[in-house]
Design an enzyme around this catalytic site. Structure first.
Site, PDB file in Angstrom:
ATOM      1  N   LYS A  78     -14.793 -35.372 -29.112  1.00 51.29           N
ATOM      2  CA  LYS A  78     -15.662 -34.392 -28.491  1.00 51.29           C
ATOM      3  C   LYS A  78     -15.975 -33.193 -29.410  1.00 51.29           C
ATOM      4  O   LYS A  78     -15.366 -33.035 -30.462  1.00 51.29           O
ATOM      5  CB  LYS A  78     -15.023 -33.912 -27.192  1.00 51.29           C
ATOM      6  CG  LYS A  78     -14.794 -35.052 -26.190  1.00 51.29           C
ATOM      7  CD  LYS A  78     -16.086 -35.808 -25.905  1.00 51.29           C
ATOM      8  CE  LYS A  78     -15.969 -36.845 -24.805  1.00 51.29           C
ATOM      9  NZ  LYS A  78     -15.148 -37.997 -25.122  1.00 51.29           N
TER      10      LYS A  78
HETATM   11  C1  LIG Z   1     -19.140 -38.118 -20.082  1.00 50.88           C
HETATM   12  C2  LIG Z   1     -17.644 -38.307 -20.132  1.00 50.88           C
HETATM   13  N1  LIG Z   1     -16.912 -38.015 -19.046  1.00 50.88           N
HETATM   14  C3  LIG Z   1     -15.564 -38.140 -19.055  1.00 50.88           C
HETATM   15  C4  LIG Z   1     -14.895 -38.584 -20.175  1.00 50.88           C
HETATM   16  C5  LIG Z   1     -13.408 -38.732 -20.137  1.00 50.88           C
HETATM   17  O1  LIG Z   1     -12.806 -37.828 -21.026  1.00 50.88           O
HETATM   18  P1  LIG Z   1     -11.265 -37.971 -21.394  1.00 50.88           P
HETATM   19  O2  LIG Z   1     -11.149 -38.953 -22.513  1.00 50.88           O
HETATM   20  O3  LIG Z   1     -10.874 -36.583 -21.857  1.00 50.88           O
HETATM   21  O4  LIG Z   1     -10.546 -38.376 -20.178  1.00 50.88           O
HETATM   22  C6  LIG Z   1     -15.620 -38.900 -21.328  1.00 50.88           C
HETATM   23  C7  LIG Z   1     -14.933 -39.373 -22.537  1.00 50.88           C
HETATM   24  O5  LIG Z   1     -15.456 -40.037 -23.397  1.00 50.88           O
HETATM   25  C8  LIG Z   1     -17.032 -38.749 -21.315  1.00 50.88           C
HETATM   26  O6  LIG Z   1     -17.778 -39.035 -22.387  1.00 50.88           O
END
Ligand SMILES: Cc1ncc(COP(=O)(O)O)c(C=O)c1O
Length: 433
Positions: free
Chosen positions: A214
């Site tokens: 991210k």
């Molecule tokens: C749009 C979106 N929502 C939620 C997530 C979930 O994030 P995490 O890996 O921190 O749980 C991601 C991860 O790639 C994402 O791209």
């Protein structure tokens, strides 16, 4: 009664088990110029006796908590009252849904194009995911969201996909009309904004990812943000086995709904420290992405048959990538092959040969109504005839736009020459089609 002599206990105020060995392990995660790591290690070794290790639990911390500092910094950065550090965006979304009291029999709308986690969290809360189409912004199509609202709809998870703000004016207005709550999934767009407001601060709750891929990252991690004190209290409670860190952790509930059984999504001090440094560097990253994006787009000469992605507020775009749509799938394949052969960091978004959990057609967990336990939840939470009808063709705009999309990754450190080379090569490839 005779007095009992106090025992002499030699432990200092920091009875931690973590000392120099762990710090030295951490040093191995970084790359240093030759010799530097050895010098640091030698210094740490000298400190061996006096070194007081860290307290890596955010609570009961004798030192100022890094997680708490990161929460304050992130809340300030976004312009919200509360930020809660959690161990992922998946956790953040579940804590947000639980804070709202969403559970069995409730419906939550989610876009057809997002990482599967945005949809999985709904089922994980025993609620029903309702998949809505996206339009040429590749974010929720407000018209389809409106069509998908039913009396069971409690919330809309608005995803700011690929760093680009969703159409917040329209979505906020329709959510207000139907009395449903907006949760913003800002996993991919930390620091981006819509009409001057940072994403995550517009809906009732905002959820962020700090996973490795991210804009800001602490390896793993995330935040739930909100202006609402009550929802913050409930999200905080959910994130720590419902321990609920009100002024008195063990107090009975002052208001109904304050205490319940939760899970453990706590962020460790290690991740908190990294997240804090990342938040401070956010303006630098955003500036880098945006400068590179501008340098490339200023030089791009797209033929009439190629359409750039529509962005709801171009000024608020985090600019982590550039997307355009080709006329048809064949032209997409041809252009992509040319760009890849010339070394442009381009990719297809919907390659039918590659499974990708960012596209609803691959969410077999939902399309085939899979479940984890004998109770069959979330699918048994409403009468079977009233469940949404899922199919791989249910969101045709999504599959059409994604099949014709080419995405160019933008790196925040691209030089002027890199940008000129990328734009020049794209122009040449497109001109030859
Ligand atoms: C749009 C979106 N929502 C939620 C997530 C979930 O994030 P995490 O890996 O921190 O749980 C991601 C991860 O790639 C994402 O791209």
């Amino acid at each position: 009664m005779p007095t009992i002599a106090r025992p002499k206990i030699s432990l200092g105020p920091y009875p931690t088990k973590i000392h120099k060995e762990e710090l030295i392990e951490l040093l191995d995660l970084w790359e240093f110029a030759p010799g530097i790591k050895e010098q640091i290690k030698a210094l740490v070794e000298q400190e061996a006796e006096a070194l007081r290790g860290p307290h890596l639990f955010r609570y009961y911390n004798p030192r100022p908590s890094k997680v708490a500092a990161a929460e304050q910094a992130f809340a300030r950065f976004l312009g919200v009252k509360h930020a809660l550090g959690v161990n992922s965006c998946t956790s953040a979304l579940i804590a947000a849904l639980r804070a709202l009291g969403i559970g069995m029999g409730d419906e939550v709308i989610v876009p057809a194009y997002t990482f599967f986690a945005s949809a999985a969290v709904i089922g994980a809360c025993n609620a029903i995911p309702v998949i809505a189409d996206v339009d040429d912004t590749l974010t929720l199509d407000p018209a389809d969201v409106e069509r998908k609202i039913t009396p069971r709809t409690r919330a809309i998870i608005v995803v700011h996909m690929r760093g680009k703000p969703a159409q917040m004016d329209e979505l906020v207005a329709l959510a207000a009309r139907h009395k449903v709550t907006i949760i913003e999934d800002v996993a991919q767009a930390a620091g981006a904004s819509y009409k001057g407001r940072r994403l995550g601060s517009i809906g009732t709750l905002g959820c962020f990812s700090f996973d490795y891929y991210k804009i800001l990252n602490s390896g793993e991690g995330g935040f739930v943000v909100t202006d609402d004190e009550w929802l913050y209290t409930r999200a905080q409670s959910w994130h720590d086995c419902a321990a609920c860190w009100r002024p008195d952790r063990f107090a009975s509930e002052a208001r109904k709904g304050e205490l319940f059984c939760g899970e453990n999504y706590r962020l460790s001090e290690l991740q908190g420290a990294v997240a804090l440094a990342q938040i401070r560097k956010a303006p630098k990253y955003l500036e880098g992405y945006r400068a590179a994006f501008r340098r490339i787009t200023d030089r791009l000469r797209l033929p009439a048959s190629v359409t750039p992605q529509r962005v709801a507020d171009p000024a608020g775009d985090a600019c982590t990538n550039l997307i355009f749509f080709m006329r048809d799938v064949d032209a997409t394949k041809c252009a992509l092959a040319g760009m890849l052969a010339a070394g442009v960091p381009a990719g297809a978004i919907y390659d039918h040969n590659v499974k990708d959990w960012h596209i609803y057609t691959y969410w077999e967990h939902i399309l085939e109504k899979k479940f984890v336990a004998r109770d069959g939840l979330p699918w048994t939470g409403v009468p079977a005839a009233e469940l949404p009808r899922y199919s791989p063709t249910m969101c045709p705009q999504c599959t059409d736009y994604l099949s014709r999309a080419i995405m160019i990754d933008i790196h925040w450190q691209y030089s002027k020459d890199d940008c000129a080379a990328i734009a020049g090569t794209i122009n040449k490839v497109l001109a030859r089609l």
